[in-house]
Design a protein around this motif. Structure first.
Motif, PDB file in Angstrom:
ATOM      1  N   HIS A  42       0.817  -1.220   0.000  1.00 21.74           N
ATOM      2  CA  HIS A  42       0.000   0.000   0.000  1.00 21.74           C
ATOM      3  C   HIS A  42       0.852   1.272   0.000  1.00 21.74           C
ATOM      4  CE1 HIS A  42      -3.798  -2.156   0.590  1.00 21.74           C
ATOM      5  NE2 HIS A  42      -3.023  -3.037   1.191  1.00 21.74           N
ATOM      6  N   TYR A 193     -14.638  -3.732  11.651  1.00 25.99           N
ATOM      7  CA  TYR A 193     -13.873  -2.668  10.998  1.00 25.99           C
ATOM      8  C   TYR A 193     -14.689  -1.381  10.894  1.00 25.99           C
ATOM      9  CZ  TYR A 193     -11.655   0.257   7.589  1.00 25.99           C
ATOM     10  OH  TYR A 193     -11.115   1.344   6.971  1.00 25.99           O
ATOM     11  N   ARG A 197     -13.516   2.569  11.198  1.00 25.55           N
ATOM     12  CA  ARG A 197     -13.752   3.580  10.161  1.00 25.55           C
ATOM     13  C   ARG A 197     -14.525   4.771  10.738  1.00 25.55           C
ATOM     14  NH1 ARG A 197     -17.380   1.124   6.673  1.00 25.55           N
ATOM     15  NH2 ARG A 197     -15.891   0.386   5.121  1.00 25.55           N
ATOM     16  N   HIS A 245      -8.261 -11.401  11.541  1.00 25.38           N
ATOM     17  CA  HIS A 245      -8.922 -10.242  10.917  1.00 25.38           C
ATOM     18  C   HIS A 245      -8.004  -9.030  10.753  1.00 25.38           C
ATOM     19  CE1 HIS A 245     -12.681 -12.226  10.928  1.00 25.38           C
ATOM     20  NE2 HIS A 245     -12.925 -12.128  12.228  1.00 25.38           N
ATOM     21  N   PRO A 248      -6.452  -8.166   6.968  1.00 21.26           N
ATOM     22  CA  PRO A 248      -7.470  -7.621   6.042  1.00 21.26           C
ATOM     23  C   PRO A 248      -7.992  -6.245   6.470  1.00 21.26           C
ATOM     24  CG  PRO A 248      -8.070  -9.858   6.725  1.00 21.26           C
ATOM     25  CD  PRO A 248      -6.832  -9.491   7.474  1.00 21.26           C
ATOM     26  N   ARG A 249      -8.137  -6.035   7.780  1.00 22.72           N
ATOM     27  CA  ARG A 249      -8.632  -4.727   8.252  1.00 22.72           C
ATOM     28  C   ARG A 249      -7.622  -3.619   7.978  1.00 22.72           C
ATOM     29  NH1 ARG A 249     -11.600  -6.321  13.945  1.00 22.72           N
ATOM     30  NH2 ARG A 249     -13.226  -7.505  12.883  1.00 22.72           N
ATOM     31  N   ARG A 251      -5.508  -3.589   5.561  1.00 23.76           N
ATOM     32  CA  ARG A 251      -5.557  -3.298   4.112  1.00 23.76           C
ATOM     33  C   ARG A 251      -6.701  -2.336   3.799  1.00 23.76           C
ATOM     34  NH1 ARG A 251      -3.894  -8.835   3.567  1.00 23.76           N
ATOM     35  NH2 ARG A 251      -1.796  -8.797   2.670  1.00 23.76           N
ATOM     36  N   ARG A 252      -7.872  -2.599   4.378  1.00 24.15           N
ATOM     37  CA  ARG A 252      -9.025  -1.721   4.114  1.00 24.15           C
ATOM     38  C   ARG A 252      -8.740  -0.312   4.625  1.00 24.15           C
ATOM     39  NH1 ARG A 252     -14.740  -4.330   5.613  1.00 24.15           N
ATOM     40  NH2 ARG A 252     -15.431  -2.388   4.634  1.00 24.15           N
ATOM     41  N   MET A 253      -8.161  -0.251   5.812  1.00 25.26           N
ATOM     42  CA  MET A 253      -7.875   1.053   6.402  1.00 25.26           C
ATOM     43  C   MET A 253      -6.887   1.838   5.527  1.00 25.26           C
ATOM     44  SD  MET A 253      -6.787   1.627  10.355  1.00 25.26           S
ATOM     45  CE  MET A 253      -5.043   1.387  10.043  1.00 25.26           C
ATOM     46  N   GLN A 255      -6.533   1.490   2.358  1.00 29.57           N
ATOM     47  CA  GLN A 255      -7.200   1.888   1.116  1.00 29.57           C
ATOM     48  C   GLN A 255      -8.078   3.117   1.325  1.00 29.57           C
ATOM     49  OE1 GLN A 255      -9.159  -1.768   0.163  1.00 29.57           O
ATOM     50  NE2 GLN A 255      -7.340  -2.658  -0.760  1.00 29.57           N
ATOM     51  N   GLU A 256      -8.686   3.196   2.499  1.00 26.56           N
ATOM     52  CA  GLU A 256      -9.708   4.231   2.713  1.00 26.56           C
ATOM     53  C   GLU A 256      -9.157   5.526   3.303  1.00 26.56           C
ATOM     54  OE1 GLU A 256     -13.038   2.626   4.896  1.00 26.56           O
ATOM     55  OE2 GLU A 256     -13.141   0.885   3.564  1.00 26.56           O
TER      56      GLU A 256
END
Ligand SMILES: [Zn+2]
Length: 283
Positions: A42, A193, A197, A245, A248-249, A251-253, A255-256
């Motif tokens: 990332h 998650y 967020r 978890h 993956p969390r 990665r989402r964080m 990305q966002e």
């Protein structure tokens, strides 16, 4: 877009949590490399607060972290709580770990994070020692009282102390009449998650960068199952739960939201403060 800080306390779970006399194991290196890969995917730069004992045993991992462009900070030498070891041992541990990390990494160490957030009301003297030793910032205060650490009513925002040191507290979000340390550790693992967020968005609405923390072992779901050590049932349950978890969390964080090292976020704060002062002068 506000830049948040991601930080990793680099240590080995059995030695930091079960028994400070245990050897540092290879597992901590494997897990740190997993995190380095994830950060690289990332293109995120973070702050890695490295335990001195781990750096001594595995200097190559310190070089890998520094080589990937991350900021190196000190997590002390032994992982013993600051309020247990007292000022003299604290100063020794700080000097030893900083010296070691600077020698290995070839970069100045300007930040510190206490083991288990152990700068509390009874060990605030540590902040003067950090300033005396020329550090730029501390990131050890949890601004909510937990069972073993934390200071209720401590400022939630990054701020400069009278001694010149910057304090970068862990993120807490007020909700229902109290503060919640949602941006790391158990909360990051145990709650969905969506809560992380929502917490980061809430911080953004207050113009506060999120200060997020995690440990290499949190991306290692098999660890507690595979360790051949007597681990109390409750510890096994709380420390092992939902580790699968975490990656993956993260990665989402990534990305966002926009993330960087604590040093970068401090630079942002300084720039903002300077432009604020200019605006005031102009007005
Ligand atoms: Zn730690």
């Amino acid at each position: 877009m506000i830049r948040h800080a991601i930080s990793v306390d680099v240590e080995d779970w059995p030695q930091s949590t079960l028994d400070h006399d245990l050897p540092i194991t290879e597992r901590s290196v494997v897990n740190t490399r997993r995190l380095l890969e994830l950060f690289a995917e990332h293109q995120v730069r973070g702050t890695f607060f490295i335990l001195g004992r781990l750096a001594e045993r595995f200097p190559e991992v310190v070089r890998e972290i520094a080589g990937a462009g991350h900021e190196i900070g000190s997590h002390g030498q032994s992982h013993k709580a600051v309020f247990h070891i007292g000022p003299d041992a604290f100063r020794d541990e700080l000097d030893r770990s900083v010296g070691l990390l600077e020698d290995i990494a070839g970069q100045a160490v300007r930040g510190y994070r206490a083991p288990d957030f152990s700068i509390t009301e009874e060990s605030l003297w540590a902040l003067d020692i950090l300033a005396e030793r020329g550090l730029r910032y501390d990131s050890s205060i949890m601004p909510v009282k937990m069972r073993r650490y934390g200071i209720d009513d401590a400022p939630r925002a990054i701020h400069q102390l009278p001694n010149g040191l910057w304090e970068v507290p862990m993120s807490c979000v007020p909700f229902g009449g109290r503060r919640w340390p949602v941006a790391g550790g158990g909360y990051f693992r145990l709650f969905p998650y969506a809560l992380t967020r929502a917490a980061i968005r809430r911080l953004e609405s207050e113009r506060l960068p999120a200060i997020v923390y995690l440990h290499p072992y949190e991306v290692d779901p098999a660890e507690l199952r595979e360790l051949r050590l007597p681990i109390p049932f409750r510890t096994r349950l709380t420390q092992g739960l939902n580790r699968r978890h975490v990656a993956p969390r993260l990665r989402r964080m990534f990305q966002e939201f926009r993330f960087g090292a604590i040093a970068d976020v401090l630079d942002d704060e300084a720039t903002r403060a300077a432009s604020g002062a200019r605006t005031e002068q102009a007005a």
